[in-house]
Design an enzyme around this catalytic site. Structure first.
Site, PDB file in Angstrom:
ATOM      1  N   GLU A 293      38.682  35.747  35.294  1.00 54.01           N
ATOM      2  CA  GLU A 293      38.283  36.549  34.146  1.00 54.01           C
ATOM      3  C   GLU A 293      39.524  36.959  33.378  1.00 54.01           C
ATOM      4  O   GLU A 293      40.500  37.429  33.968  1.00 54.01           O
ATOM      5  CB  GLU A 293      37.587  37.862  34.568  1.00 54.01           C
ATOM      6  CG  GLU A 293      36.258  37.697  35.224  1.00 54.01           C
ATOM      7  CD  GLU A 293      35.610  39.051  35.544  1.00 54.01           C
ATOM      8  OE1 GLU A 293      36.119  40.085  35.051  1.00 54.01           O
ATOM      9  OE2 GLU A 293      34.625  39.075  36.276  1.00 54.01           O
TER      10      GLU A 293
ATOM     11  N   GLU B  67      35.448  41.579  42.584  1.00 50.39           N
ATOM     12  CA  GLU B  67      36.316  42.778  42.515  1.00 50.39           C
ATOM     13  C   GLU B  67      35.994  43.737  43.652  1.00 50.39           C
ATOM     14  O   GLU B  67      35.910  44.963  43.441  1.00 50.39           O
ATOM     15  CB  GLU B  67      36.130  43.486  41.167  1.00 50.39           C
ATOM     16  CG  GLU B  67      36.516  42.654  39.968  1.00 50.39           C
ATOM     17  CD  GLU B  67      36.195  43.335  38.632  1.00 50.39           C
ATOM     18  OE1 GLU B  67      35.476  44.347  38.635  1.00 50.39           O
ATOM     19  OE2 GLU B  67      36.656  42.848  37.586  1.00 50.39           O
TER      20      GLU B  67
END
Lengths: 668, 668, 668
Positions: A303, A144
């Site tokens: 995810e 991220e």
């Protein structure tokens, strides 16, 4: 990919006691065939400067391999160890709020050479150690990744050099950015002030663009290192995330997903979304469309939520619905963050597939059915290819510039609100959509192009859009499109500037609507849905047809929504903020005109239809019921087989859909 | 204590002109027999470093003594003088917000040696000077002491040493606190990062505990100094305060009242509460129960409101009602903050007994009646002893850990909300309650124990609670109790962990209720009151009886509230947030089972009944009417005498209570 | 002034391309006869330290002169250039939030000698260069000057010296400010702590007063420099602004307009106000009344809105209505900020007369009609003189002190809310009003004086008000008036202190009203309008007549509103916060008593009447219709001529007013 991946993030390092064998057995029972490890635990792997300990990595790799579970290894660079910060406090990013404080992840200056030196070393040590391990199928760089608003003096210096390369002269920069205003003019490069306090939107937007480039460069740098070690059969991916509003919402402001994904073999994303009564599948679809469009290929969901928060624990059926929804958008992998629920620290209530007690539970039990189906149907469902005729054009630059220049002083409305208002209706109408961006070479593959408030754009892009219409494309613009150039300088022509040509309109005034509706409710929507809010341009058509006028004592002579035939195509322009209902009616009409209205549009949300072609060359059609109520739909396509229940399906048959369920038809 | 004390805080230093004699005369007229002085005026008493001037103290002591008014002298250490800060700016606490700024009180670093040096000197000078003065009956150390979030480098260093003493090794600390998460692992004590930015709830909670210990230590240090000077007949007290929500609300997060009160002879508190139409007496009762429970003895109300704010100016009768309510909880002193209303600075609108004009006013006039009654009834009302069979277990650790791990992302609900939701119903049911805490040696004195969300607790405490039930005690737990250990590490067993044994339940999932009620309204409350909000555990009973199920399409099979017979007692478990009405019904039922339901429960709020035994060995029964309407109650106890009106009262007589009034019966 | 000025702010420096000739032609077409230049563009005029470039000024002056347009030149000191901040970062003001960051305007320390040195040089260079230019009619010093909360160590030092001059001794200061409280006492000047963190309202208010003096001094310093260069026929003005609430709202907290305007030849202001359906004209009237009252003379509106924001774009007719409203309050100039709309930076959506496209638009076209009428009617409308018999007393000191001591903890109500509640009703009743202030020498010119919550005032002022009443004046006070002295020290007498004498009342308690009304609705207003909110004093009349009692079970015996005959006049006292409706009824009654109720009161809002005497000695009467609906009014004055339509008007004639329109009658 050769098969569908069903996975979890696994942190041996976080376990309160040794559970590796038990966990692997439970994973096997649930059909988990891949785990993602190591991206968060630098301090465990390098407990002191230059001292390395990969015990947990080694043992997990060996055990997984033995169990036939594959592994994606992450570079552990997004959370810095305590010793590094103690030795070099300035590895933490200095932001507009000042110097950083140790604690959270994602707090470092990704341009700091001390950080980069240590990051490179741990990457080389870790990836060098594991790359030849047979369990390892791929790598994730960092996690991220964003720029974390780094803006200290060193970053400022790089920014000034970056600008110097992009402008012929300081004079040009002053002019393009309008720096004379409020005496912000810079007459010597040495005088360049820190951009942190700037009130100049052009300068601010350029800095945001520069910060996104830092992310692209940083990731490419990591990929190049990992590439030195990886085998031919291994991939490198990144876990991109989206604008966060308590869940994945829209375009990521801090990363240019299209530029950043170039360095990677395959795009990975994480997608978190509302659940329970609020589960719609929109975020799964939006995130998937972005991910798939970055490389025009299948992608990985690295995810997504299992139990997660108290407001996300899925109802029976929802975990399955979600998993297959990812596949239906083109995902080849669905992985949960995370296997177990963490017992300390911060994300303790972001629960995994297992609760803190590691016992089987209803969510885990539903995962078992998914794992089974993924394994059984893998050859049919992997590598789904899609060929959409509709696209939506998203722009980091439009997003940033609308943050600088909002719709009005009080409205919280921002770019992603507009994007989502449009995207959501495409989704609900079952119009399959790709995502394009200002750098997209050609729009010619698409018949319909939706352009949300493209506030900042160079002439060339807008001219390309004019040509696209001229040659038969259909475009829908929303308000403020074309208003400023690539430097967020308002055009000096009548608005909407360059695209006036294709739109056949112009306007000079814009006002805030109060109690304004569309005259005579032209889209026949509910009364409330006929309201205009936040922003209205007072449009005068030149060649355009007026689809809606404003109903207002003083502004009633102006157009609100127009449509113009231009060359072989049409340009529709929405000059105000309208309801979802109006957007939906307008899209239905434009989609028909553009020829993208087909059999799948006979169903609409909560029945969602997605399709594509599988590795066997056959058409796969997913039917989802995003509802607490049972639903049904007349099957309008060719005969085939429903894959989950293994039943044949014929054209015209009434398909029954239980609450929160999916069926999958492979056409013969 | 030999008599009831009725007092005011008195600041000769703040007077706009010399009024000492006039003030004393007005105090005498109002029955004021004690004043509290000197705790806020260091800069007056030590105008320059090492230069002392106790003129105002001396003259007040002499004048008071002459008038027969006793004095409590405070150490003036909670507000530092300008010269000290100018000489040593670092006496101000560095907090997470950065270095301090001079201005307010309570801004210093209570561990700073420069501060401690000067504090000790002014204490010794002042207390040494006054301790033998015949007017002085006691001392207060500092005032409303807290840690003021001091967390600079020196405090951090002490904290690391504190942890080092408490853990066998850094490895153990890493494990117990789960520091591997997000690379927070500390592999060498030198690397220990400032806790200010931590995201680790275990570490954060440990720091809060450490900060509370700083307060305990600081106060004990002051007491030790004062003890060197005090006479046998003098006491040392502290003015504790409570969680502040515009008024005294609940457990003080920054102080461990039980540990901190050990050093003192007598516990003092300040209690400020809503008034006018919002006067309920709950805060008076709660604060009093805490204060009384710290040393299982009578306590002093060192500060409470006279006029105070515009929304607190008491209606006729309320000042009396309040004063006797304090006594009914075991107070031996009721003192107002403050005598006069301050003419400058900051608390100008926190008015005293007198307005700024020093004239008699309706509030002062009502105080005159209180002073008269206190004097007349002192021997009957002083030293009231209580023997409650119900206790509520409060925990600073549970409070802190629930601040780290809230009920959900958006809910403002915190630990004290839970405590008060429970406490308030006990109050309204007239169930006399003690306060116990994790350090309480034995719960055996109690038949009923209420345990609000005991989120963080060591095994030993939970096992003690299991044994308590087994041996005949009755416990009511609310949700999240037992979830984590003393390091805020979630237990790896099924929940609620250790107490599952006595509760006869387990759960693994918990969700956020939306439109969830208790099935079939088992407590027969109003429809709205049957709602569940914020948090619900999906409970499976093992041996427990289910008192309520959830009404929900997917979670309806799980229990919401259970009750388990375990050994000789019962454990009731409330797995969700329920209304006050449900709590009250549940408490009524459990209280009956526990045998704590008696004659006083025939009345309920707004009629409040409190009782105890006086120095004469007789039972004193207070009846309060917390209402704008007149009330009445059938007197269910033995014959006696109403003390205020001096009328005899007989069993079964109907007692009439005027609005906002009190009657006091001494049983024969 | 010899003629009406109709102008725009013009920034040649901000133009995206050379438009000077085109712009001037468009200005001429619109009757623009003055432009304001140069106040924001220091960095353009001094691109490097000591290097000057006045190209844009020179060319604009020459071109304007050629076109017959006059010019006001501003000193460009309110926005500092980048090179200055780079060389001397400490020219930026250090504020309570810390050191400044470059970017916005108005961020410097106006006491910093480096800043002053450079400011003086650019002023001398610019004004020296242009002062003899025939186009230049006047100068503006700086712009919207305030103190920008400068409060660094150097400012603190000046403040301490300022206090030392004003107090006999530190002892006196300690006493007047009540610094003993919370140990804030200062026993040596060297110990004086930074005022930034103070909690002492007296000290804080003194600092605010000091900061306002900094503004006065800074402006006077600039004026003195400019005066060295200006010709006899030129003026120096300042562009004052008002408390900003998204528009000009009330008294400017950071500037003493009366003191600061002394140095200037003529007062200038900017006035921005709600528009569209929210246009009332109140801000135009209030700002104008302040400006006119500063020097008892006509004033300049240097900035007001043309298109401005989306919510301000005027409806047809409104731009005219606004322009004449300014004249009707005594303005001799109406100028728009600004000519064109800026293409970059920050105020891009604060649009000018022209949109970004520079094309004629409906707002510009309406301006053309105004320009024409201004030119045609200039001799009739310029230099309008007014002689009001009503005044409102405003006080920076009351404003500041009520910021320190609010009405209660939660109420956002502040001083300007009170001022506006009162002013608005005067406006709506067409009662022409001057603004007076604590420094006003005599109130004798007025028959009615409205005194909003004069919380802080010296005895002398209050005694003057008593004398004013005694000698026949009529005063209306609102609550909290007279409560504290000039040091914000609460008076020790009964309240309202000194003015008790004229008001014939006293009170000692005040409370927050909940569900309180005025007993028996004495003003016969709607039920909702009879509510009392936020604050109520429990008033006991001595000699006053009670106009309203509270309706409350416990406070019902106290008076809410009283009126006292004292000498030849009356003092009315409103002891609580009442509705606008009550204020209006009360004002009507008092105005009649005071003899200020006349023919103009036969009309009321939305019909607004303003009048004055012109240079020809004739009475000019403006009738405005602030409404979307047409209106009418019977003309009650002497025969005359309507100037716009050039029609004669006779006494008793029914005047018709179109929506958002104005007519102007010159009496014969």
């Amino acid at each position: 990919m050769k098969k569908l991946l069903y996975g979890v993030a696994y942190y041996d390092e976080y376990m309160p006691y040794d559970r590796l064998d038990q966990d692997i057995q439970m994973m096997k029972d649930a059909g988990i065939n891949v785990v993602r490890i190591a991206e968060s635990t630098w301090s465990t792997h390098e407990p002191q400067n230059g001292v390395f300990d990969f015990t947990s990595v080694d043992r997990v790799l060996d055990a997984m391999h033995k169990a036939g579970i594959e592994v994606i290894v992450g570079t552990p660079t997004y959370a810095v160890p305590t010793w590094l910060v103690k030795e070099h406090p300035d590895v933490l990013a200095t932001t507009p709020q000042g110097p950083g404080k140790y604690g959270a992840r994602q707090i470092m200056d990704i341009t700091n050479p001390v950080y980069l030196f240590h990051a490179e070393r741990i990457i080389r040590k870790l990836i060098g150690r594991v790359s030849q391990h047979p369990a390892v199928i791929g790598f994730q760089t960092d996690n991220e990744t964003k720029h974390y608003h780094t803006s200290g003096p060193n970053v400022q210096l790089q920014f000034v050099k970056y600008l110097r390369e992009r402008f012929e002269s300081l004079e040009e920069l002053n002019r393009k950015f309008g720096l004379d205003y409020w005496s912000n003019r810079i007459n010597s490069w040495e005088d360049f002030p820190s951009v942190v306090g700037t009130i100049n939107g052009s300068l601010g937007a350029a800095f945001s663009q520069f910060q996104r480039k830092l992310v692209t460069d940083f990731l490419a740098w990591q990929v190049a290192i990992v590439n030195e070690y990886k085998r031919e059969d291994q991939f490198v991916t990144q876990n991109f995330d989206f604008e966060w509003r308590g869940h994945s919402f829209g375009v990521q402001p801090d990363v240019d997903h299209f530029a950043a994904s170039e360095a990677f073999d395959v795009t990975g994303v994480d997608i978190y979304h509302p659940s329970q009564d609020d589960l719609t599948g929109i975020e799964i679809s939006f995130g998937g469309d972005v991910a798939r469009s970055t490389k025009h290929n299948n992608y990985l969901v690295l995810e997504t939520e299992a139990q997660a928060f108290t407001h996300w624990v899925p109802y029976p059926g929802q975990l399955r619905l979600q998993a297959f929804s990812h596949l239906a958008s083109g995902a080849n992998m669905v992985a949960y963050w995370h296997w177990h629920s963490i017992h300390n620290s911060f994300e303790t209530y972001w629960k995994g597939l297992l609760s803190h007690d590691f016992e089987p539970n209803p969510v885990y039990e539903e995962a078992q059915t998914i794992g089974k189906d993924f394994a059984r149907l893998s050859t049919h469902l992997v590598n789904l290819k899609k060929k959409n005729k509709t696209a939506i054009l998203v722009s980091n630059e439009a997003l940033t510039s609308i943050n600088w220049f909002k719709f009005n002083m009080n409205s919280p409305l921002n770019y992603n609100d507009i994007v989502r208002r449009l995207y959501d209706e495409l989704y609900k109408l079952n119009i399959g959509t790709d995502i394009v961006h200002p750098g997209t070479e050609s729009f010619d593959d698409y018949d319909l192009l939706i352009v949300p408030s493209l506030y900042s754009a160079p002439d060339a892009l807008l001219e390309k859009l004019n040509r696209y219409v001229e040659q038969g494309g259909h475009v829908v613009y929303t308000s403020r499109s074309g208003f400023t150039d690539e430097h967020v300088q308002v055009r000096t022509s009548q608005q909407p500037g360059v695209i006036s040509e294709a739109c056949g309109i112009h306007y000079s005034l814009f006002v805030e609507p109060k109690n304004v509706t569309l005259k005579d409710n032209p889209f026949k929507v509910a009364e409330d849905d006929n309201q205009v809010d936040t922003w209205m341009e007072l449009i005068t058509p030149t060649t355009a047809e007026v689809l809606a006028y404003y109903d207002h004592p003083h502004w009633g002579k102006y157009a609100a929504i127009t449509q113009n035939r231009y060359g072989q195509g049409t340009a529709t322009y929405i000059g105000c903020i309208v309801s979802s209902a109006v957007i939906r009616e307008l899209f239905s009409s434009v989609a028909k005109k553009a020829g993208v209205w087909g059999l799948d549009q006979e169903a609409s949300y909560p029945i969602i239809v997605k399709s594509g072609t599988n590795d066997l060359g056959r058409t796969i059609r997913y039917y989802f019921n995003y509802s607490e109520q049972a639903g049904s739909v007349v099957y309008p396509h060719g005969d085939g087989k429903e894959l989950i229940g293994e039943q044949s399906v014929t054209h015209g048959q009434l398909l029954q859909l239980k609450p929160w369920s999916v069926i999958i038809i492979e056409e013969a």
